[in-house]
Motif scaffolding. Structure first.
Motif, short mmCIF file in Angstrom:
data_model
loop_
_atom_site.label_atom_id
_atom_site.label_comp_id
_atom_site.label_asym_id
_atom_site.label_seq_id
_atom_site.Cartn_x
_atom_site.Cartn_y
_atom_site.Cartn_z
N TRP A 32 -14.73 73.40 40.99
CA TRP A 32 -14.64 74.00 39.67
C TRP A 32 -14.35 75.49 39.80
CZ3 TRP A 32 -15.45 71.35 35.03
CH2 TRP A 32 -15.81 70.01 35.18
N LYS A 33 -13.60 76.02 38.86
CA LYS A 33 -13.32 77.45 38.81
C LYS A 33 -14.36 78.09 37.89
CE LYS A 33 -9.96 80.86 37.35
NZ LYS A 33 -8.74 81.11 36.60
N VAL A 34 -15.04 79.10 38.39
CA VAL A 34 -16.05 79.81 37.60
C VAL A 34 -15.47 81.14 37.15
CG1 VAL A 34 -18.34 80.87 37.62
CG2 VAL A 34 -17.97 78.71 38.81
N PRO A 94 -21.15 71.66 37.87
CA PRO A 94 -21.68 72.43 36.74
C PRO A 94 -22.48 71.62 35.73
CG PRO A 94 -19.42 71.88 36.30
CD PRO A 94 -19.75 71.33 37.66
N HIS A 95 -22.72 70.37 35.98
CA HIS A 95 -23.36 69.52 34.98
C HIS A 95 -24.88 69.65 35.03
CE1 HIS A 95 -19.29 67.81 35.24
NE2 HIS A 95 -19.46 67.75 33.93
N PHE A 96 -25.36 70.77 34.51
CA PHE A 96 -26.78 71.00 34.38
C PHE A 96 -27.19 70.67 32.96
CE2 PHE A 96 -25.76 73.36 38.17
CZ PHE A 96 -26.88 73.22 38.96
N GLN A 141 -20.16 77.33 29.40
CA GLN A 141 -19.41 76.20 28.85
C GLN A 141 -18.61 75.57 29.98
OE1 GLN A 141 -17.23 78.34 25.80
NE2 GLN A 141 -18.41 77.29 24.21
N ILE A 142 -18.31 74.30 29.79
CA ILE A 142 -17.51 73.55 30.76
C ILE A 142 -16.24 73.08 30.08
CG2 ILE A 142 -17.40 71.48 32.18
CD1 ILE A 142 -20.45 71.62 32.44
N ARG A 195 -17.18 78.50 32.29
CA ARG A 195 -17.11 79.84 31.69
C ARG A 195 -18.52 80.37 31.50
NH1 ARG A 195 -13.78 76.99 27.85
NH2 ARG A 195 -11.69 76.88 28.73
N ILE A 196 -18.88 81.35 32.31
CA ILE A 196 -20.20 81.97 32.19
C ILE A 196 -20.17 82.88 30.96
CG2 ILE A 196 -21.93 83.46 33.27
CD1 ILE A 196 -21.48 80.84 34.81
#
Length: 97
Positions: free
Chosen positions: A3-5, A48-50, A72-73, A81-82
């Motif tokens: 995943w790209k953060v 990222p699936h928290f 968001q994912i 997206r932080i």
């Protein structure tokens, strides 16, 4: 491929403020916070699936410090997206948008 953060500019400011705040207390504490943040960002690149906390906002706490990333994912582009780094003692609905 992972995943790209990406980090929103306001989230970047929140991260820097937290590091600066701990840095005033101790350079070692600031370094430890930076490591904790980097570890969580690396984990988000893998999965990222928290916890989904709000309508489309996910959250993940740091391991050692009282902060939580809100993000968001985008499944289509595999982007995380932080949106913010929130101190866990604050009410994010009142103190962060």
């Amino acid at each position: 491929m992972g995943w790209k953060v990406t980090i929103h500019p306001s989230a970047s400011l929140e991260i820097n403020d937290a590091i600066d705040s701990y840095g005033m207390q101790s350079p070692k504490a600031a370094s430890s916070l930076m490591s904790d943040i980097a570890g969580r960002l690396n984990a988000l690149e893998i999965n990222p699936h928290f916890t989904k906390r709000y309508k489309d906002i996910y959250c993940v706490p740091l391991k050692k410090f009282p902060y939580m990333f809100h993000f968001q994912i985008d499944e289509g582009s595999m982007e995380v997206r932080i949106l913010g780094l929130v101190h866990t003692s604050l009410n994010p609905r009142r103190n962060w948008k």
